[in-house]
Scaffold this motif. Structure first.
Motif, PDB file in Angstrom:
ATOM      1  N   MET A   1      44.218  35.495  42.845  1.00 23.45           N
ATOM      2  CA  MET A   1      45.121  34.401  43.109  1.00 23.45           C
ATOM      3  C   MET A   1      44.346  33.264  43.766  1.00 23.45           C
ATOM      4  O   MET A   1      43.704  33.473  44.778  1.00 23.45           O
ATOM      5  N   ASP A   2      44.415  32.101  43.161  1.00 26.27           N
ATOM      6  CA  ASP A   2      43.691  30.952  43.692  1.00 26.27           C
ATOM      7  C   ASP A   2      44.640  29.989  44.394  1.00 26.27           C
ATOM      8  O   ASP A   2      45.724  29.704  43.886  1.00 26.27           O
ATOM      9  N   ILE A   3      44.218  29.526  45.556  1.00 24.79           N
ATOM     10  CA  ILE A   3      44.947  28.509  46.314  1.00 24.79           C
ATOM     11  C   ILE A   3      43.962  27.384  46.595  1.00 24.79           C
ATOM     12  O   ILE A   3      42.839  27.630  47.051  1.00 24.79           O
ATOM     13  N   TYR A   4      44.387  26.165  46.314  1.00 26.83           N
ATOM     14  CA  TYR A   4      43.552  24.987  46.531  1.00 26.83           C
ATOM     15  C   TYR A   4      44.190  24.153  47.640  1.00 26.83           C
ATOM     16  O   TYR A   4      45.341  23.745  47.516  1.00 26.83           O
ATOM     17  N   ILE A   5      43.440  23.926  48.714  1.00 24.83           N
ATOM     18  CA  ILE A   5      43.939  23.209  49.885  1.00 24.83           C
ATOM     19  C   ILE A   5      43.306  21.823  49.913  1.00 24.83           C
ATOM     20  O   ILE A   5      42.078  21.699  49.858  1.00 24.83           O
ATOM     21  N   TYR A   6      44.136  20.783  49.981  1.00 26.10           N
ATOM     22  CA  TYR A   6      43.675  19.397  49.968  1.00 26.10           C
ATOM     23  C   TYR A   6      44.147  18.670  51.227  1.00 26.10           C
ATOM     24  O   TYR A   6      45.282  18.872  51.658  1.00 26.10           O
ATOM     25  N   LEU A  26      41.087  35.995  56.173  1.00 24.13           N
ATOM     26  CA  LEU A  26      41.164  36.793  54.952  1.00 24.13           C
ATOM     27  C   LEU A  26      40.493  38.154  55.071  1.00 24.13           C
ATOM     28  O   LEU A  26      40.937  39.112  54.444  1.00 24.13           O
ATOM     29  N   GLY A  27      39.435  38.226  55.859  1.00 23.31           N
ATOM     30  CA  GLY A  27      38.691  39.484  55.926  1.00 23.31           C
ATOM     31  C   GLY A  27      38.218  39.871  54.541  1.00 23.31           C
ATOM     32  O   GLY A  27      37.691  39.050  53.795  1.00 23.31           O
ATOM     33  N   ASP A  28      38.468  41.128  54.158  1.00 24.44           N
ATOM     34  CA  ASP A  28      38.053  41.583  52.830  1.00 24.44           C
ATOM     35  C   ASP A  28      39.155  41.402  51.780  1.00 24.44           C
ATOM     36  O   ASP A  28      39.060  41.903  50.675  1.00 24.44           O
ATOM     37  N   LYS A  29      40.198  40.653  52.127  1.00 18.83           N
ATOM     38  CA  LYS A  29      41.331  40.434  51.220  1.00 18.83           C
ATOM     39  C   LYS A  29      41.197  39.140  50.411  1.00 18.83           C
ATOM     40  O   LYS A  29      42.083  38.790  49.642  1.00 18.83           O
ATOM     41  N   GLY A  30      40.087  38.408  50.607  1.00 14.54           N
ATOM     42  CA  GLY A  30      39.873  37.177  49.868  1.00 14.54           C
ATOM     43  C   GLY A  30      38.636  36.461  50.358  1.00 14.54           C
ATOM     44  O   GLY A  30      37.915  36.977  51.218  1.00 14.54           O
ATOM     45  N   GLU A  31      38.403  35.271  49.811  1.00  8.46           N
ATOM     46  CA  GLU A  31      37.229  34.501  50.210  1.00  8.46           C
ATOM     47  C   GLU A  31      37.405  33.028  49.867  1.00  8.46           C
ATOM     48  O   GLU A  31      38.211  32.663  49.011  1.00  8.46           O
ATOM     49  N   VAL A  32      36.634  32.192  50.549  1.00  8.66           N
ATOM     50  CA  VAL A  32      36.536  30.780  50.200  1.00  8.66           C
ATOM     51  C   VAL A  32      35.577  30.705  49.025  1.00  8.66           C
ATOM     52  O   VAL A  32      34.468  31.244  49.079  1.00  8.66           O
ATOM     53  N   THR A  33      36.015  30.063  47.946  1.00 12.52           N
ATOM     54  CA  THR A  33      35.201  30.007  46.734  1.00 12.52           C
ATOM     55  C   THR A  33      34.586  28.630  46.487  1.00 12.52           C
ATOM     56  O   THR A  33      33.755  28.479  45.609  1.00 12.52           O
ATOM     57  N   GLU A  47      40.299  32.192  47.132  1.00 15.78           N
ATOM     58  CA  GLU A  47      40.780  33.249  46.249  1.00 15.78           C
ATOM     59  C   GLU A  47      41.287  34.388  47.122  1.00 15.78           C
ATOM     60  O   GLU A  47      40.585  34.846  48.033  1.00 15.78           O
ATOM     61  N   ILE A  48      42.509  34.806  46.855  1.00  9.74           N
ATOM     62  CA  ILE A  48      43.105  35.928  47.587  1.00  9.74           C
ATOM     63  C   ILE A  48      43.164  37.118  46.640  1.00  9.74           C
ATOM     64  O   ILE A  48      43.703  37.013  45.539  1.00  9.74           O
ATOM     65  N   TYR A  49      42.591  38.239  47.072  1.00  6.71           N
ATOM     66  CA  TYR A  49      42.546  39.442  46.233  1.00  6.71           C
ATOM     67  C   TYR A  49      43.818  40.265  46.343  1.00  6.71           C
ATOM     68  O   TYR A  49      44.167  40.987  45.428  1.00  6.71           O
ATOM     69  N   ASP A  50      44.476  40.170  47.492  1.00  8.75           N
ATOM     70  CA  ASP A  50      45.639  41.013  47.778  1.00  8.75           C
ATOM     71  C   ASP A  50      46.876  40.130  47.943  1.00  8.75           C
ATOM     72  O   ASP A  50      47.030  39.452  48.951  1.00  8.75           O
ATOM     73  N   LYS A  51      47.762  40.133  46.957  1.00  4.42           N
ATOM     74  CA  LYS A  51      48.945  39.252  46.991  1.00  4.42           C
ATOM     75  C   LYS A  51      49.855  39.546  48.177  1.00  4.42           C
ATOM     76  O   LYS A  51      50.641  38.694  48.585  1.00  4.42           O
ATOM     77  N   TYR A  71      48.132  19.585  51.878  1.00  4.10           N
ATOM     78  CA  TYR A  71      48.981  20.278  50.908  1.00  4.10           C
ATOM     79  C   TYR A  71      48.130  21.305  50.175  1.00  4.10           C
ATOM     80  O   TYR A  71      46.901  21.277  50.244  1.00  4.10           O
ATOM     81  N   TYR A  72      48.789  22.229  49.511  1.00  2.00           N
ATOM     82  CA  TYR A  72      48.072  23.225  48.727  1.00  2.00           C
ATOM     83  C   TYR A  72      48.695  23.334  47.342  1.00  2.00           C
ATOM     84  O   TYR A  72      49.856  22.971  47.129  1.00  2.00           O
ATOM     85  N   VAL A  73      47.882  23.810  46.411  1.00  2.00           N
ATOM     86  CA  VAL A  73      48.345  24.041  45.046  1.00  2.00           C
ATOM     87  C   VAL A  73      48.165  25.527  44.766  1.00  2.00           C
ATOM     88  O   VAL A  73      47.085  26.086  44.957  1.00  2.00           O
TER      89      VAL A  73
END
Length: 87
Positions: A1-6, A26-33, A47-51, A71-73
């Protein structure tokens, strides 16, 4: 799951620190890509690995040093980080 923060900084913002704080949340549940800085503002891609942590993540990033215009998308939907309905 991708989230884009602007956001467009209204004062000096340490984007490195924001990125580090997001990684800690996020820990191990996601990362900044990715991230970017340009004339129209800044962005951080996540990117979030765990919804199951999505709601937690969206609540917790409000405590970071993002400006009011952030805002985020997510899923092609744009939403204010500080939505008045949430306050």
């Amino acid at each position: 799951m991708d989230i884009y923060i602007y956001f467009k900084p209204e004062k000096e913002i340490d984007i490195d620190k924001l990125e580090e704080n997001i990684e800690e949340l996020l820990g191990d549940k996601g990362e900044v890509t990715g991230r970017g800085i340009g004339v129209s503002g800044m962005n951080i891609d996540v990117e979030i690995y765990d919804k199951d942590i999505l709601d937690y993540f969206l609540q917790e990033i409000k405590t970071l040093d993002f400006p009011d215009n952030t805002y985020y998308v997510f899923n092609d939907m744009k939403k204010s980080l500080y939505d008045k309905a949430d306050q």
